[in-house]
Design a protein around this motif. Structure first.
Motif, mmCIF file in Angstrom:
data_model
loop_
_atom_site.group_PDB
_atom_site.id
_atom_site.type_symbol
_atom_site.label_atom_id
_atom_site.label_comp_id
_atom_site.label_asym_id
_atom_site.label_seq_id
_atom_site.Cartn_x
_atom_site.Cartn_y
_atom_site.Cartn_z
ATOM 1 N N ILE A 1 0.957 -1.274 -0.012
ATOM 2 C CA ILE A 1 -0.085 0.045 0.192
ATOM 3 C C ILE A 1 0.896 1.294 -0.003
ATOM 4 N N ALA A 2 2.097 1.497 0.865
ATOM 5 C CA ALA A 2 2.867 2.563 0.911
ATOM 6 C C ALA A 2 3.295 2.677 -0.387
ATOM 7 N N GLU B 1 8.213 6.249 9.132
ATOM 8 C CA GLU B 1 7.577 6.489 8.213
ATOM 9 C C GLU B 1 7.734 8.170 7.873
ATOM 10 N N THR B 2 7.876 8.526 6.464
ATOM 11 C CA THR B 2 7.990 9.656 6.281
ATOM 12 C C THR B 2 6.944 10.067 5.038
ATOM 13 N N PHE B 3 6.430 11.074 5.166
ATOM 14 C CA PHE B 3 5.333 11.534 4.245
ATOM 15 C C PHE B 3 5.927 12.946 3.469
ATOM 16 N N HIS C 1 -0.162 11.575 5.188
ATOM 17 C CA HIS C 1 -0.140 10.613 6.230
ATOM 18 C C HIS C 1 -1.438 10.069 6.475
ATOM 19 N N MET C 2 -2.458 11.040 6.572
ATOM 20 C CA MET C 2 -3.746 10.619 6.813
ATOM 21 C C MET C 2 -4.334 9.768 5.485
ATOM 22 N N GLU C 3 -3.774 10.198 4.196
ATOM 23 C CA GLU C 3 -4.421 9.352 3.165
ATOM 24 C C GLU C 3 -3.821 7.772 3.157
ATOM 25 N N PHE C 4 -2.713 7.680 3.609
ATOM 26 C CA PHE C 4 -2.037 6.425 3.923
ATOM 27 C C PHE C 4 -2.808 5.703 5.056
#
Length: 134
Positions: A40-41, A68-70, A76-79
């Motif tokens: 998914i990521a 984790e880095t966005f 981040h909320m979408e992930f």
């Protein structure tokens, strides 16, 4: 225009979590979950890094490290939403014993965006053994 101090764009968010495993769960269970989550990521361009360092020793010490880095708070909320839609959040909650969470955001987000994001993370903060670090 002023040069951006962030090498990856206008904003970046990085989180480092430490976890243990819930009773009866193994590093093998975590690895299966991690492979599923990584797919998914990798499908989301705004996920810049997603890694886990786990072995039997770190599992026993409850020091498994997740990083984790966005590109943004929204990313981040979408992930997290995509993980939930795929049924992964239930699996995460069944395996992870949350210990610590450190969040770094650059540059500081606007007040509204920050408030929305803090509200989004509130359920996770309640599960931590130690208070969240911002």
């Amino acid at each position: 225009p002023e040069p951006s101090l962030s090498p990856i764009g206008e904003m970046a968010i990085s989180q480092v979590l430490t976890i243990g495993l819930k009773d009866g769960k193994t590093v093998g269970d975590l690895k299966v979950l991690w492979e599923e989550n990584t797919k998914i990521a990798e499908s989301l361009p705004d996920v810049l890094a997603y890694s886990c360092a786990a072995d039997e020793e770190s599992a026993e010490a409850k020091t498994i490290t997740i990083q984790e880095t966005f590109t943004s708070l929204k990313a981040h909320m979408e992930f997290a939403t995509k993980l939930a839609e795929a049924g992964q959040m239930e699996k995460i909650m069944g395996i992870f014993e949350f210990q610590t969470l450190t969040t770094t955001i650059y540059p500081e987000p606007g007040e509204d965006e920050y408030a929305e994001y803090k509200e989004f993370l509130k359920p996770f903060g309640a599960m931590l053994k130690k208070p969240q670090v911002w």
